[in-house]
Design a protein around this motif. Structure first.
Motif, PDB file in Angstrom:
ATOM      1  N   SER A 191       3.777   4.227   0.380  1.00 36.79           N
ATOM      2  CA  SER A 191       2.607   3.777   1.131  1.00 36.79           C
ATOM      3  C   SER A 191       1.876   2.682   0.375  1.00 36.79           C
ATOM      4  CB  SER A 191       1.664   4.949   1.392  1.00 36.79           C
ATOM      5  OG  SER A 191       2.300   5.926   2.166  1.00 36.79           O
ATOM      6  N   LEU A 192       1.738   2.862  -0.921  1.00 37.52           N
ATOM      7  CA  LEU A 192       1.076   1.850  -1.740  1.00 37.52           C
ATOM      8  C   LEU A 192       1.856   0.532  -1.684  1.00 37.52           C
ATOM      9  CD1 LEU A 192      -1.315   1.356  -3.643  1.00 37.52           C
ATOM     10  CD2 LEU A 192       0.143   2.112  -5.523  1.00 37.52           C
ATOM     11  N   ALA A 193       3.165   0.605  -1.794  1.00 38.89           N
ATOM     12  CA  ALA A 193       4.002  -0.601  -1.711  1.00 38.89           C
ATOM     13  C   ALA A 193       3.852  -1.266  -0.341  1.00 38.89           C
ATOM     14  CB  ALA A 193       5.454  -0.250  -1.988  1.00 38.89           C
ATOM     15  N   TYR A 194       3.797  -0.459   0.721  1.00 34.44           N
ATOM     16  CA  TYR A 194       3.637  -0.991   2.076  1.00 34.44           C
ATOM     17  C   TYR A 194       2.313  -1.741   2.207  1.00 34.44           C
ATOM     18  CZ  TYR A 194       2.574  -1.017   7.063  1.00 34.44           C
ATOM     19  OH  TYR A 194       2.205  -1.403   8.331  1.00 34.44           O
ATOM     20  N   TYR A 195       1.224  -1.116   1.775  1.00 36.64           N
ATOM     21  CA  TYR A 195      -0.090  -1.740   1.921  1.00 36.64           C
ATOM     22  C   TYR A 195      -0.270  -2.944   1.003  1.00 36.64           C
ATOM     23  CZ  TYR A 195      -1.619   2.006   5.000  1.00 36.64           C
ATOM     24  OH  TYR A 195      -1.748   2.857   6.061  1.00 36.64           O
ATOM     25  N   MET A 196       0.395  -2.956  -0.119  1.00 38.31           N
ATOM     26  CA  MET A 196       0.255  -4.078  -1.044  1.00 38.31           C
ATOM     27  C   MET A 196       0.933  -5.345  -0.512  1.00 38.31           C
ATOM     28  SD  MET A 196       0.401  -2.325  -4.781  1.00 38.31           S
ATOM     29  CE  MET A 196      -0.058  -3.823  -5.625  1.00 38.31           C
ATOM     30  N   ARG A 197       1.772  -5.219   0.483  1.00 35.83           N
ATOM     31  CA  ARG A 197       2.390  -6.404   1.100  1.00 35.83           C
ATOM     32  C   ARG A 197       1.384  -7.228   1.887  1.00 35.83           C
ATOM     33  NH1 ARG A 197       6.890  -2.976   3.657  1.00 35.83           N
ATOM     34  NH2 ARG A 197       7.861  -2.196   1.780  1.00 35.83           N
ATOM     35  N   ILE A 239       3.404 -11.406  25.210  1.00 35.50           N
ATOM     36  CA  ILE A 239       4.254 -11.246  24.021  1.00 35.50           C
ATOM     37  C   ILE A 239       3.394 -11.160  22.772  1.00 35.50           C
ATOM     38  CG2 ILE A 239       5.961 -12.434  22.561  1.00 35.50           C
ATOM     39  CD1 ILE A 239       7.222 -13.462  25.208  1.00 35.50           C
ATOM     40  N   LEU A 240       2.406 -12.024  22.654  1.00 35.08           N
ATOM     41  CA  LEU A 240       1.519 -11.996  21.490  1.00 35.08           C
ATOM     42  C   LEU A 240       0.718 -10.701  21.416  1.00 35.08           C
ATOM     43  CD1 LEU A 240       0.181 -15.664  21.337  1.00 35.08           C
ATOM     44  CD2 LEU A 240       1.793 -14.548  19.786  1.00 35.08           C
ATOM     45  N   SER A 241       0.253 -10.212  22.545  1.00 37.14           N
ATOM     46  CA  SER A 241      -0.518  -8.960  22.519  1.00 37.14           C
ATOM     47  C   SER A 241       0.394  -7.782  22.166  1.00 37.14           C
ATOM     48  CB  SER A 241      -1.223  -8.714  23.847  1.00 37.14           C
ATOM     49  OG  SER A 241      -0.292  -8.513  24.879  1.00 37.14           O
ATOM     50  N   PHE A 242       1.623  -7.790  22.668  1.00 36.75           N
ATOM     51  CA  PHE A 242       2.573  -6.734  22.301  1.00 36.75           C
ATOM     52  C   PHE A 242       2.880  -6.790  20.817  1.00 36.75           C
ATOM     53  CE2 PHE A 242       6.964  -5.340  21.590  1.00 36.75           C
ATOM     54  CZ  PHE A 242       6.848  -4.014  21.983  1.00 36.75           C
ATOM     55  N   TYR A 243       3.107  -7.977  20.291  1.00 31.61           N
ATOM     56  CA  TYR A 243       3.412  -8.141  18.868  1.00 31.61           C
ATOM     57  C   TYR A 243       2.248  -7.668  18.004  1.00 31.61           C
ATOM     58  CZ  TYR A 243       4.417 -10.296  14.392  1.00 31.61           C
ATOM     59  OH  TYR A 243       4.623 -10.507  13.054  1.00 31.61           O
ATOM     60  N   SER A 244       1.029  -8.001  18.395  1.00 34.86           N
ATOM     61  CA  SER A 244      -0.118  -7.585  17.589  1.00 34.86           C
ATOM     62  C   SER A 244      -0.325  -6.078  17.631  1.00 34.86           C
ATOM     63  CB  SER A 244      -1.393  -8.312  18.040  1.00 34.86           C
ATOM     64  OG  SER A 244      -1.759  -7.908  19.329  1.00 34.86           O
ATOM     65  N   CYS A 245      -0.002  -5.441  18.745  1.00 36.70           N
ATOM     66  CA  CYS A 245      -0.141  -3.986  18.839  1.00 36.70           C
ATOM     67  C   CYS A 245       0.890  -3.274  17.979  1.00 36.70           C
ATOM     68  CB  CYS A 245       0.005  -3.521  20.285  1.00 36.70           C
ATOM     69  SG  CYS A 245      -1.378  -3.954  21.326  1.00 36.70           S
ATOM     70  N   THR A 246       2.122  -3.752  17.996  1.00 38.62           N
ATOM     71  CA  THR A 246       3.154  -3.087  17.205  1.00 38.62           C
ATOM     72  C   THR A 246       2.976  -3.379  15.723  1.00 38.62           C
ATOM     73  OG1 THR A 246       4.675  -4.953  17.512  1.00 38.62           O
ATOM     74  CG2 THR A 246       4.852  -3.106  19.064  1.00 38.62           C
ATOM     75  N   ARG A 247       2.383  -4.478  15.385  1.00 38.26           N
ATOM     76  CA  ARG A 247       2.200  -4.845  13.985  1.00 38.26           C
ATOM     77  C   ARG A 247       1.173  -3.946  13.300  1.00 38.26           C
ATOM     78  NH1 ARG A 247      -0.163 -10.193  11.482  1.00 38.26           N
ATOM     79  NH2 ARG A 247       0.682  -9.936   9.405  1.00 38.26           N
ATOM     80  N   ASN A 248       0.180  -3.465  14.044  1.00 33.08           N
ATOM     81  CA  ASN A 248      -0.881  -2.645  13.467  1.00 33.08           C
ATOM     82  C   ASN A 248      -0.465  -1.190  13.277  1.00 33.08           C
ATOM     83  OD1 ASN A 248      -2.634  -4.812  13.319  1.00 33.08           O
ATOM     84  ND2 ASN A 248      -3.479  -4.426  15.346  1.00 33.08           N
ATOM     85  N   LYS A 249       0.649  -0.797  13.848  1.00 33.92           N
ATOM     86  CA  LYS A 249       1.094   0.586  13.706  1.00 33.92           C
ATOM     87  C   LYS A 249       1.710   0.784  12.331  1.00 33.92           C
ATOM     88  CE  LYS A 249       1.732   1.642  18.515  1.00 33.92           C
ATOM     89  NZ  LYS A 249       2.575   2.184  19.535  1.00 33.92           N
ATOM     90  N   VAL A 250       1.367   1.894  11.719  1.00 36.83           N
ATOM     91  CA  VAL A 250       1.910   2.233  10.408  1.00 36.83           C
ATOM     92  C   VAL A 250       3.273   2.885  10.609  1.00 36.83           C
ATOM     93  CG1 VAL A 250       1.506   3.596   8.334  1.00 36.83           C
ATOM     94  CG2 VAL A 250      -0.425   2.535   9.503  1.00 36.83           C
ATOM     95  N   PRO A 251       4.286   2.424   9.881  1.00 36.77           N
ATOM     96  CA  PRO A 251       5.616   3.025  10.032  1.00 36.77           C
ATOM     97  C   PRO A 251       5.615   4.507   9.649  1.00 36.77           C
ATOM     98  CG  PRO A 251       5.727   1.021   8.709  1.00 36.77           C
ATOM     99  CD  PRO A 251       4.280   1.335   8.921  1.00 36.77           C
ATOM    100  N   GLU A 252       6.605   5.217  10.156  1.00 39.61           N
ATOM    101  CA  GLU A 252       6.756   6.628   9.836  1.00 39.61           C
ATOM    102  C   GLU A 252       6.994   6.785   8.329  1.00 39.61           C
ATOM    103  OE1 GLU A 252       9.733  10.248  10.994  1.00 39.61           O
ATOM    104  OE2 GLU A 252       9.333   8.715  12.502  1.00 39.61           O
ATOM    105  N   GLY A 253       6.377   7.801   7.753  1.00 41.58           N
ATOM    106  CA  GLY A 253       6.539   8.044   6.320  1.00 41.58           C
ATOM    107  C   GLY A 253       5.543   7.293   5.462  1.00 41.58           C
ATOM    108  N   ILE A 254       4.626   6.560   6.099  1.00 41.09           N
ATOM    109  CA  ILE A 254       3.579   5.815   5.393  1.00 41.09           C
ATOM    110  C   ILE A 254       2.242   6.448   5.747  1.00 41.09           C
ATOM    111  CG2 ILE A 254       2.449   3.568   5.135  1.00 41.09           C
ATOM    112  CD1 ILE A 254       5.309   3.604   4.033  1.00 41.09           C
ATOM    113  N   LEU A 255       1.419   6.659   4.727  1.00 40.43           N
ATOM    114  CA  LEU A 255       0.096   7.246   4.959  1.00 40.43           C
ATOM    115  C   LEU A 255      -0.767   6.289   5.766  1.00 40.43           C
ATOM    116  CD1 LEU A 255      -0.615   8.549   1.336  1.00 40.43           C
ATOM    117  CD2 LEU A 255       0.204   9.866   3.286  1.00 40.43           C
TER     118      LEU A 255
END
Length: 112
Positions: free
Chosen positions: A81-87, A11-27
């Motif tokens: 994208s800037l707003a996404y990365y600033m989080r 579960i932790l490895s799945f969560y870490s893999c999905t967390r690193n993916k950039v959402p659609e529409g984000i550079l």
């Protein structure tokens, strides 16, 4: 006990893999760095013009539009994208560290 440990690990490895993916529409990070480099170069160029601050504020959006056109990215995608990365402060720090390193390289290549 062993099964629950493996389940938690999966579960932790799945969560870490999905967390690193950039959402659609984000550079992605590379494109974001490239955009930031060009935006800062445009800001620097406008700052070198011998004009009043108010005039440079009116002129800068024209240069910014050229950056978006060069990269074929709408300004809304860049802003989102800037707003996404600033989080994520660590991610933004990494992006700006790469941007600053690249700007130093550009500066050094212009000095020669």
């Amino acid at each position: 006990m062993k099964k629950s440990f493996i389940s938690i690990l999966l579960i932790l490895s799945f969560y870490s893999c999905t967390r690193n993916k950039v959402p659609e529409g984000i550079l992605d990070e590379d494109k974001m760095v490239s955009m930031l480099i060009d935006i800062h170069l445009a800001e620097g160029l406008v700052a070198t013009f011998p004009i009043h601050y108010d005039s440079s504020r009116a002129l800068y959006p024209l240069f910014e539009k050229e950056v978006f056109a060069k990269h074929q990215i709408p300004d809304s995608v860049f802003i989102n994208s800037l707003a996404y990365y600033m989080r994520d402060a660590k991610m933004m720090d990494r992006i700006y560290a790469r941007t600053i390193d690249s700007l130093h390289v550009v500066e050094k290549s212009g000095d020669q």
